[in-house]
Design a protein around this motif. Structure first.
Motif, mmCIF file in Angstrom:
data_model
loop_
_atom_site.group_PDB
_atom_site.id
_atom_site.type_symbol
_atom_site.label_atom_id
_atom_site.label_comp_id
_atom_site.label_asym_id
_atom_site.label_seq_id
_atom_site.Cartn_x
_atom_site.Cartn_y
_atom_site.Cartn_z
ATOM 1 N N UNK A 418 0.807 -1.212 0.000
ATOM 2 C CA UNK A 418 0.000 0.000 0.000
ATOM 3 C C UNK A 418 0.844 1.268 0.000
ATOM 4 N N UNK A 419 2.137 1.149 0.308
ATOM 5 C CA UNK A 419 2.999 2.316 0.232
ATOM 6 C C UNK A 419 3.399 2.686 -1.178
ATOM 7 N N UNK A 420 3.093 1.827 -2.148
ATOM 8 C CA UNK A 420 3.450 2.038 -3.556
ATOM 9 C C UNK A 420 2.234 2.542 -4.316
ATOM 10 N N UNK A 421 2.372 3.567 -5.134
ATOM 11 C CA UNK A 421 1.210 4.086 -5.868
ATOM 12 C C UNK A 421 0.891 3.252 -7.098
ATOM 13 N N UNK A 422 -0.234 3.551 -7.729
ATOM 14 C CA UNK A 422 -0.505 3.036 -9.061
ATOM 15 C C UNK A 422 0.486 3.677 -10.037
ATOM 16 N N UNK A 423 0.518 3.168 -11.248
ATOM 17 C CA UNK A 423 1.468 3.668 -12.239
ATOM 18 C C UNK A 423 0.929 4.901 -12.952
ATOM 19 N N UNK A 424 1.831 5.579 -13.626
ATOM 20 C CA UNK A 424 1.449 6.772 -14.389
ATOM 21 C C UNK A 424 1.338 6.429 -15.871
ATOM 22 N N UNK A 425 0.523 7.150 -16.627
ATOM 23 C CA UNK A 425 0.443 6.932 -18.073
ATOM 24 C C UNK A 425 1.793 7.117 -18.756
ATOM 25 N N UNK A 426 2.632 7.965 -18.198
ATOM 26 C CA UNK A 426 3.942 8.196 -18.789
ATOM 27 C C UNK A 426 4.778 6.927 -18.788
ATOM 28 N N UNK A 427 4.881 6.280 -17.638
ATOM 29 C CA UNK A 427 5.682 5.053 -17.533
ATOM 30 C C UNK A 427 5.084 3.951 -18.393
ATOM 31 N N UNK A 428 3.783 3.730 -18.255
ATOM 32 C CA UNK A 428 3.127 2.671 -19.032
ATOM 33 C C UNK A 428 3.258 2.934 -20.526
#
Length: 751
Positions: A418-428
């Protein structure tokens, strides 16, 4: 975890990315390949061909598999089949024969009264039952033998009397092994409302319907597309549901080797193929009427770093969960790696490639459950979703995506980072663009990527992923549990979970139960630091572990003080600190946030477990000795400690698994992990488990930081023990979802 310098794109090179993206299950299941011990079964191999005269469940008017399951491999279970419709003795025996069995022997019924009184599986059908047909002791008599529930004795009645009945169930519990040949001849058909007819088979614990397609094969022009609904087809033609369907394309294998038969057997359960959108239904009951209220349903989403494993992985064998808990369990496959997370905007707009395919697959499976689970004895209004590791991450995703909100009621999330966020469109998007480049396709040519073979896509995926991970500024992805994560797109995925909790836009109506194992990070540290770190090399070794000098900051806390008399003190304290940062304290913070939004939340920590290594006969990982590592809660959650032929689940292992299953199942049935008298008849064995009933698990209250601690014998409750330590982390170090938010801006703590 950070690479100190860029490395060449060598597919045989072991990088930390590929280590971290797979859970500890990878190593344990690979280890199993070397430890398989043959033990011949008495059953003959029947393959997967369909039996021509298999009965249709609807014609049998209600059949239930009952057994007194204490999860101990060595105790008698006395399995029986209860026929819910009243029939003459002759007709009841005929139905038993149709199922490949005979009526229960009347000379061995000492178990029956207690079993019929405690089972939650057929509680409604048993309410008015006082007498049941059993096998005649004297075949020459003109009267027939019935079992009287009240007295516990047998009596003689006219054979024409209409009674319910007890058939024997002589089949063993399902196990795996190179020489285990499962008898699949005792088959049965189920006709669903919208998906056609499926023919599965029975074992001691459950009816098994395997390899059911819940969406069209995501191949060719459907590769990288959202899942498409299946057509029901001919309702009268039974589809084969006696074997697992192919599992989704896995991440890179060691040395590019294809998975061998042993790896498939112990780790995956079936060979991999891009045509993989299958689910499996395990049920202890097939109803008399599809309009009748069914059993609660638990839908499991597997872990594996979004790159590995499947719904058929043997460690998720749910027979003990199904039969002890009195629930219907569904396991599923979803697309992994680039197959499950491809997107490449703006070159390919989301109207053509939506992204977040893995989560869309999970939602499609949940929609299939809503449409069809009633035919398998399940209640579509009482669905609980649960998962561990990446499966826990998926729980967070399903709490975030409005399209999923109406498909479940309760959520059990195990070991989500839970300390890690979802990913960003930039990375994906960078990974997607790199994939097209390495496939030799132009940036906007989706059809080109769809025309390649699955192996070509997987080969290109590796290079595309490493380009992104090793790029300047992306080093933190090494700590993110893998680069493949659900992506914030502002539409399907409206925002990061922290933001959704802050604004109340997650599924606030869902009941949430989540937590961690005590020593989550210990499973991964030896891959990064194989040997103890000398004290005089501490700063150098840890310099790149977390960015922004956050590792150094962690070690300024008195909570992680080094013990200079312990030559492995640095790794030991780092294990505690990283477990806090990525798991335990993040759970506490999100519990505060969701509780402040009036969600019903329960938190836990597992201080006991069962490692997957020993289950498969391999030596225990030295660094995890004495610790409860990541994934040590999987076997207790399913009661699958005896799934491998030659292994057992006894004593404290069985007792601990009873505690976990009874808590989780009670939560799945009531939204509360504590058995209550008002739910009597629904909970079955959980009501009689003193390890559960003797300790009240309190709902989380903002500001009190209540945590239920699972221990070997029973549980206990801690209040505020971690508060000071977690507050220090939040003030001095911050969570990754704060410093690496998908929008690139720092996220203040909430509440």
């Amino acid at each position: 975890m950070r690479l100190q310098e860029k490395q060449p794109h060598n597919k045989n090179q072991k990088t930390m990315t590929l280590i971290i993206t797979k859970t500890i299950l990878v190593a344990s299941c690979l280890a199993a390949a070397a430890s398989a011990s043959p033990l011949l079964r008495r059953q003959s191999s029947q393959g997967s061909s369909l039996v021509q005269d298999a009965p249709l469940a609807g014609d049998l008017a209600g059949i239930h598999l009952l057994l007194n399951n204490d999860l101990d491999s060595n105790t008698p279970k006395h399995p029986v089949i209860f026929l819910a419709e009243a029939r003459s003795y002759k007709d009841s025996r005929h139905v038993c024969d149709t199922l490949g069995e005979d009526l229960v022997n009347s000379g061995n019924l000492g178990f029956a009264k207690d079993l019929l009184d405690i089972t939650p599986i057929a509680a409604n059908d048993l309410k008015k039952v006082t007498r049941l047909w059993v096998k005649n002791a004297d075949t020459s008599s003109s009267s027939c033998t019935a079992f009287d529930r009240k007295s516990g004795d047998t009596i003689q009645l006219p054979c024409s009397t209409h009674l319910t009945a007890l058939c024997a169930n002589t089949l063993p519990r399902s196990q795996i092994g190179p020489d285990v040949h499962t008898d699949k001849t005792n088959q049965i058909k189920v006709r669903t409302p919208h998906a056609g007819t499926y023919q599965g088979y029975r074992d001691q614990n459950q009816f098994r319907f395997l390899g059911i397609k819940y969406a069209q094969p995501p191949v060719g022009r459907l590769r990288f597309m959202p899942p498409q609904r299946m057509k029901a087809g001919d309702a009268d033609k039974a589809k084969d549901a006696t074997k697992y369907g192919s599992v989704c394309m896995q991440g890179e294998y060691e040395g590019d080797a294809k998975p061998n038969a042993t790896y498939v057997l112990y780790s995956l359960g079936a060979p991999e193929n891009e045509d993989c959108l299958h689910l499996n239904v395990f049920t202890p009951t097939l109803p008399s009427k599809q309009g009748k209220k069914g059993l609660p349903v638990m839908v499991y989403v597997h872990g594996g770093g979004f790159t590995s494993f499947s719904g058929s992985s043997p460690v998720f064998e749910p027979g003990n969960l199904v039969s002890r808990g009195g629930v219907v369990v569904v396991t599923l496959n979803y697309r992994l790696g680039i197959f499950g997370f491809f997107e490449s905007p703006p070159s390919i707009p989301r109207s053509k490639a939506t992204g977040n395919l893995a989560i869309r697959d999970q939602i499609a499976a949940l929609q299939w459950v809503q449409d069809n689970i009633v035919a398998f004895g399940g209640d579509p209004d009482q669905v609980t979703i649960f998962g561990e590791s990446a499966g826990g991450y998926s729980m967070r995703a399903l709490l975030s995506v409005p399209a999923a909100f109406g498909l479940y009621r309760n959520v059990i999330s195990q070991s989500d980072l839970l300390g890690i966020p979802f990913s960003s469109p930039k990375i994906a998007g960078q990974i997607g663009a790199g994939l097209l480049k390495y496939l030799g396709c132009s940036p906007s040519d989706l059809a080109c990527a769809q025309s390649k073979t699955a192996d070509q896509v997987r080969n290109a995926e590796h290079n595309a992923t490493m380009d992104v991970v090793l790029a300047d500024g992306n080093e933190w992805l090494m700590t993110a549990g893998g680069v493949y994560r659900p992506t914030i797109d502002g539409d399907f995925f409206p925002g990061d979970f922290a933001d959704l909790v802050r604004t109340g836009r997650y599924n606030r109506k869902a009941n949430i139960l989540w937590g961690t194992t005590r020593d989550e990070a210990a499973a991964f540290l030896p891959y990064v630091f194989p040997e103890p770190i000398p004290l005089d090399e501490k700063d150098k070794a840890l310099a790149g572990y977390l960015l922004e000098d956050r590792t150094k900051k962690l070690f300024t806390s008195p909570a992680y003080a080094l013990n200079k008399s312990d030559n492995d003190t640095i790794r030991s304290e780092l294990s505690v600190a990283i477990t806090d940062l990525l798991w335990a304290c993040a759970v506490q913070r999100m519990s505060r946030g969701t509780a402040s939004q009036h969600s019903k939340v329960y938190t836990y920590r597992m201080d006991h477990g069962r490692d997957i290594y020993s289950t498969f006969g391999e030596p225990f990982p030295p660094f995890c000795r004495g610790r409860v590592c990541h994934a040590d809660d999987v076997i207790p959650s399913f009661g699958s400690g005896d799934v491998k032929d030659g292994t057992v689940q006894t004593g404290s292992d069985a007792r601990f698994s009873r505690q976990v299953i009874d808590r989780f199942v009670t939560f799945a049935k009531t939204g509360n992990p504590n058995p209550k008298k008002k739910d009597s008849g629904l909970l079955g064995l959980a009501e009689r488990n003193a390890d559960v009933t003797s300790v009240q698990w309190p709902e989380y209250v903002d500001g009190e930081d209540r945590v239920f601690v699972f221990e070997e014998i029973t549980g206990r409750v801690e209040v505020g023990k971690d508060t000071e330590r977690c507050q220090w982390i939040e003030k001095n170090v911050h969570y990754d979802y704060q410093v690496h938010a998908p929008n690139g801006k720092f996220v203040p703590i909430f509440p």
